[in-house]
Design a protein around this motif. Structure first.
Motif, PDB file in Angstrom:
ATOM      1  N   ALA A   1      51.580  80.375  47.795  1.00 52.19           N
ATOM      2  CA  ALA A   1      52.440  80.382  48.977  1.00 52.19           C
ATOM      3  C   ALA A   1      51.582  80.234  50.226  1.00 52.19           C
ATOM      4  O   ALA A   1      50.426  80.658  50.251  1.00 52.19           O
ATOM      5  CB  ALA A   1      53.235  81.680  49.046  1.00 52.19           C
ATOM      6  N   VAL A   2      52.158  79.635  51.252  1.00 53.78           N
ATOM      7  CA  VAL A   2      51.448  79.465  52.510  1.00 53.78           C
ATOM      8  C   VAL A   2      51.900  80.533  53.497  1.00 53.78           C
ATOM      9  O   VAL A   2      53.066  80.926  53.506  1.00 53.78           O
ATOM     10  CB  VAL A   2      51.661  78.046  53.083  1.00 53.78           C
ATOM     11  N   MET A   3      50.945  81.025  54.282  1.00 52.87           N
ATOM     12  CA  MET A   3      51.258  81.981  55.352  1.00 52.87           C
ATOM     13  C   MET A   3      50.771  81.364  56.657  1.00 52.87           C
ATOM     14  O   MET A   3      49.702  80.751  56.698  1.00 52.87           O
ATOM     15  CB  MET A   3      50.552  83.313  55.110  1.00 52.87           C
ATOM     16  N   ILE A   4      51.572  81.514  57.704  1.00 55.59           N
ATOM     17  CA  ILE A   4      51.195  80.950  58.999  1.00 55.59           C
ATOM     18  C   ILE A   4      51.332  81.997  60.096  1.00 55.59           C
ATOM     19  O   ILE A   4      52.033  82.994  59.927  1.00 55.59           O
ATOM     20  CB  ILE A   4      52.036  79.700  59.354  1.00 55.59           C
ATOM     21  N   GLY A   5      50.648  81.742  61.193  1.00 57.64           N
ATOM     22  CA  GLY A   5      50.775  82.613  62.362  1.00 57.64           C
ATOM     23  C   GLY A   5      50.308  84.025  62.124  1.00 57.64           C
ATOM     24  O   GLY A   5      49.230  84.261  61.583  1.00 57.64           O
ATOM     25  N   SER A   6      51.129  84.992  62.510  1.00 59.52           N
ATOM     26  CA  SER A   6      50.738  86.396  62.430  1.00 59.52           C
ATOM     27  C   SER A   6      50.618  86.895  60.992  1.00 59.52           C
ATOM     28  O   SER A   6      50.063  87.966  60.757  1.00 59.52           O
ATOM     29  CB  SER A   6      51.718  87.273  63.201  1.00 59.52           C
TER      30      SER A   6
ATOM     31  N   PRO B   1      45.723  86.941  57.777  1.00 62.14           N
ATOM     32  CA  PRO B   1      44.898  88.121  58.027  1.00 62.14           C
ATOM     33  C   PRO B   1      43.974  87.941  59.238  1.00 62.14           C
ATOM     34  O   PRO B   1      43.503  86.833  59.518  1.00 62.14           O
ATOM     35  CB  PRO B   1      44.065  88.258  56.744  1.00 62.14           C
ATOM     36  N   LEU B   2      43.721  89.023  59.924  1.00 61.25           N
ATOM     37  CA  LEU B   2      42.891  89.004  61.121  1.00 61.25           C
ATOM     38  C   LEU B   2      41.517  88.386  60.850  1.00 61.25           C
ATOM     39  O   LEU B   2      40.988  87.652  61.678  1.00 61.25           O
ATOM     40  CB  LEU B   2      42.738  90.421  61.684  1.00 61.25           C
ATOM     41  N   SER B   3      40.947  88.669  59.693  1.00 56.26           N
ATOM     42  CA  SER B   3      39.624  88.126  59.369  1.00 56.26           C
ATOM     43  C   SER B   3      39.596  86.601  59.393  1.00 56.26           C
ATOM     44  O   SER B   3      38.572  86.002  59.723  1.00 56.26           O
ATOM     45  CB  SER B   3      39.158  88.633  58.005  1.00 56.26           C
ATOM     46  N   LEU B   4      40.698  85.968  59.074  1.00 56.99           N
ATOM     47  CA  LEU B   4      40.774  84.508  59.146  1.00 56.99           C
ATOM     48  C   LEU B   4      41.157  84.033  60.547  1.00 56.99           C
ATOM     49  O   LEU B   4      40.684  83.002  61.016  1.00 56.99           O
ATOM     50  CB  LEU B   4      41.769  83.962  58.118  1.00 56.99           C
ATOM     51  N   ARG B   5      42.010  84.797  61.220  1.00 55.43           N
ATOM     52  CA  ARG B   5      42.421  84.404  62.572  1.00 55.43           C
ATOM     53  C   ARG B   5      41.255  84.416  63.557  1.00 55.43           C
ATOM     54  O   ARG B   5      41.187  83.566  64.432  1.00 55.43           O
ATOM     55  CB  ARG B   5      43.551  85.300  63.079  1.00 55.43           C
ATOM     56  N   VAL B   6      40.319  85.370  63.401  1.00 55.67           N
ATOM     57  CA  VAL B   6      39.191  85.448  64.338  1.00 55.67           C
ATOM     58  C   VAL B   6      38.247  84.252  64.206  1.00 55.67           C
ATOM     59  O   VAL B   6      37.491  83.968  65.126  1.00 55.67           O
ATOM     60  CB  VAL B   6      38.393  86.768  64.220  1.00 55.67           C
TER      61      VAL B   6
ATOM     62  N   ARG C   1      44.778  79.424  61.372  1.00 54.84           N
ATOM     63  CA  ARG C   1      46.161  79.798  61.697  1.00 54.84           C
ATOM     64  C   ARG C   1      47.086  79.650  60.502  1.00 54.84           C
ATOM     65  O   ARG C   1      48.290  79.842  60.609  1.00 54.84           O
ATOM     66  CB  ARG C   1      46.660  78.936  62.848  1.00 54.84           C
ATOM     67  N   VAL C   2      46.487  79.283  59.375  1.00 52.91           N
ATOM     68  CA  VAL C   2      47.240  79.131  58.136  1.00 52.91           C
ATOM     69  C   VAL C   2      46.343  79.586  56.989  1.00 52.91           C
ATOM     70  O   VAL C   2      45.124  79.455  57.048  1.00 52.91           O
ATOM     71  CB  VAL C   2      47.717  77.666  57.949  1.00 52.91           C
ATOM     72  N   CYS C   3      46.957  80.165  55.952  1.00 49.41           N
ATOM     73  CA  CYS C   3      46.211  80.537  54.753  1.00 49.41           C
ATOM     74  C   CYS C   3      47.155  80.448  53.555  1.00 49.41           C
ATOM     75  O   CYS C   3      48.365  80.265  53.712  1.00 49.41           O
ATOM     76  CB  CYS C   3      45.607  81.931  54.881  1.00 49.41           C
ATOM     77  N   TRP C   4      46.583  80.566  52.390  1.00 49.46           N
ATOM     78  CA  TRP C   4      47.354  80.490  51.159  1.00 49.46           C
ATOM     79  C   TRP C   4      47.109  81.752  50.356  1.00 49.46           C
ATOM     80  O   TRP C   4      46.011  82.309  50.371  1.00 49.46           O
ATOM     81  CB  TRP C   4      46.933  79.268  50.351  1.00 49.46           C
TER      82      TRP C   4
ATOM     83  N   ARG D   1      52.134  89.471  45.650  1.00 49.72           N
ATOM     84  CA  ARG D   1      50.857  88.943  46.111  1.00 49.72           C
ATOM     85  C   ARG D   1      49.713  89.570  45.329  1.00 49.72           C
ATOM     86  O   ARG D   1      49.690  90.773  45.107  1.00 49.72           O
ATOM     87  CB  ARG D   1      50.693  89.226  47.601  1.00 49.72           C
ATOM     88  N   ARG D   2      48.778  88.713  44.911  1.00 51.64           N
ATOM     89  CA  ARG D   2      47.594  89.180  44.182  1.00 51.64           C
ATOM     90  C   ARG D   2      46.351  88.659  44.868  1.00 51.64           C
ATOM     91  O   ARG D   2      46.271  87.499  45.234  1.00 51.64           O
ATOM     92  CB  ARG D   2      47.606  88.673  42.734  1.00 51.64           C
ATOM     93  N   GLY D   3      45.394  89.520  45.043  1.00 52.03           N
ATOM     94  CA  GLY D   3      44.111  89.106  45.584  1.00 52.03           C
ATOM     95  C   GLY D   3      44.115  88.876  47.077  1.00 52.03           C
ATOM     96  O   GLY D   3      44.966  89.375  47.816  1.00 52.03           O
ATOM     97  N   THR D   4      43.177  88.078  47.507  1.00 45.87           N
ATOM     98  CA  THR D   4      42.919  87.834  48.907  1.00 45.87           C
ATOM     99  C   THR D   4      43.661  86.608  49.417  1.00 45.87           C
ATOM    100  O   THR D   4      44.240  85.862  48.631  1.00 45.87           O
ATOM    101  CB  THR D   4      41.398  87.654  49.116  1.00 45.87           C
ATOM    102  N   ALA D   5      43.610  86.401  50.703  1.00 40.15           N
ATOM    103  CA  ALA D   5      44.139  85.167  51.295  1.00 40.15           C
ATOM    104  C   ALA D   5      43.043  84.113  51.228  1.00 40.15           C
ATOM    105  O   ALA D   5      41.860  84.430  51.390  1.00 40.15           O
ATOM    106  CB  ALA D   5      44.545  85.422  52.739  1.00 40.15           C
ATOM    107  N   PHE D   6      43.430  82.877  50.987  1.00 41.41           N
ATOM    108  CA  PHE D   6      42.478  81.776  50.875  1.00 41.41           C
ATOM    109  C   PHE D   6      42.567  80.886  52.105  1.00 41.41           C
ATOM    110  O   PHE D   6      43.648  80.611  52.607  1.00 41.41           O
ATOM    111  CB  PHE D   6      42.764  80.950  49.624  1.00 41.41           C
ATOM    112  N   ALA D   7      41.412  80.416  52.555  1.00 40.53           N
ATOM    113  CA  ALA D   7      41.350  79.555  53.729  1.00 40.53           C
ATOM    114  C   ALA D   7      41.756  78.123  53.406  1.00 40.53           C
ATOM    115  O   ALA D   7      42.096  77.360  54.303  1.00 40.53           O
ATOM    116  CB  ALA D   7      39.952  79.573  54.326  1.00 40.53           C
ATOM    117  N   SER D   8      41.757  77.755  52.124  1.00 36.97           N
ATOM    118  CA  SER D   8      42.165  76.395  51.752  1.00 36.97           C
ATOM    119  C   SER D   8      43.124  76.434  50.564  1.00 36.97           C
ATOM    120  O   SER D   8      43.070  77.344  49.726  1.00 36.97           O
ATOM    121  CB  SER D   8      40.950  75.529  51.401  1.00 36.97           C
ATOM    122  N   ARG D   9      43.967  75.434  50.511  1.00 42.57           N
ATOM    123  CA  ARG D   9      44.925  75.325  49.404  1.00 42.57           C
ATOM    124  C   ARG D   9      44.193  75.097  48.089  1.00 42.57           C
ATOM    125  O   ARG D   9      44.582  75.614  47.048  1.00 42.57           O
ATOM    126  CB  ARG D   9      45.912  74.197  49.682  1.00 42.57           C
TER     127      ARG D   9
END
Length: 71
Positions: A8-13, A16-21, A25-28, A36-44
């Motif tokens: 799934a894709v997450m956008i905006g708020s 996670p802050l660690s990626l926003r800094v 502005r988008v993660c998977w 949800r399992r595990g961490t957010a990914f910076a790339s699809r």
């Protein structure tokens, strides 16, 4: 019971802050049976690799076999 593994894709708020800094502005994220399992990914691509590994684990196969079939 067959497990469902999605990306799934997450956008905006929702990102996670660690990626926003670092300007993302988008993660998977990976969802297993809707949770949800595990961490957010910076790339699809990273998220799809993780999905293949989860599918392999759940099916008792090697990730390489699953990634070609499931993506």
């Amino acid at each position: 019971m067959q497990s469902k593994v999605d990306v799934a894709v997450m956008i905006g708020s929702g990102v996670p802050l660690s990626l926003r800094v670092v300007g993302k502005r988008v993660c998977w994220v990976l969802l297993v049976n809707g949770e949800r399992r595990g961490t957010a990914f910076a790339s699809r691509d990273e998220a799809l690799e993780c999905r293949a590994a989860w599918l392999a684990h759940l099916n008792g196969t090697q990730p390489e076999q699953v990634s070609r079939q499931a993506v």
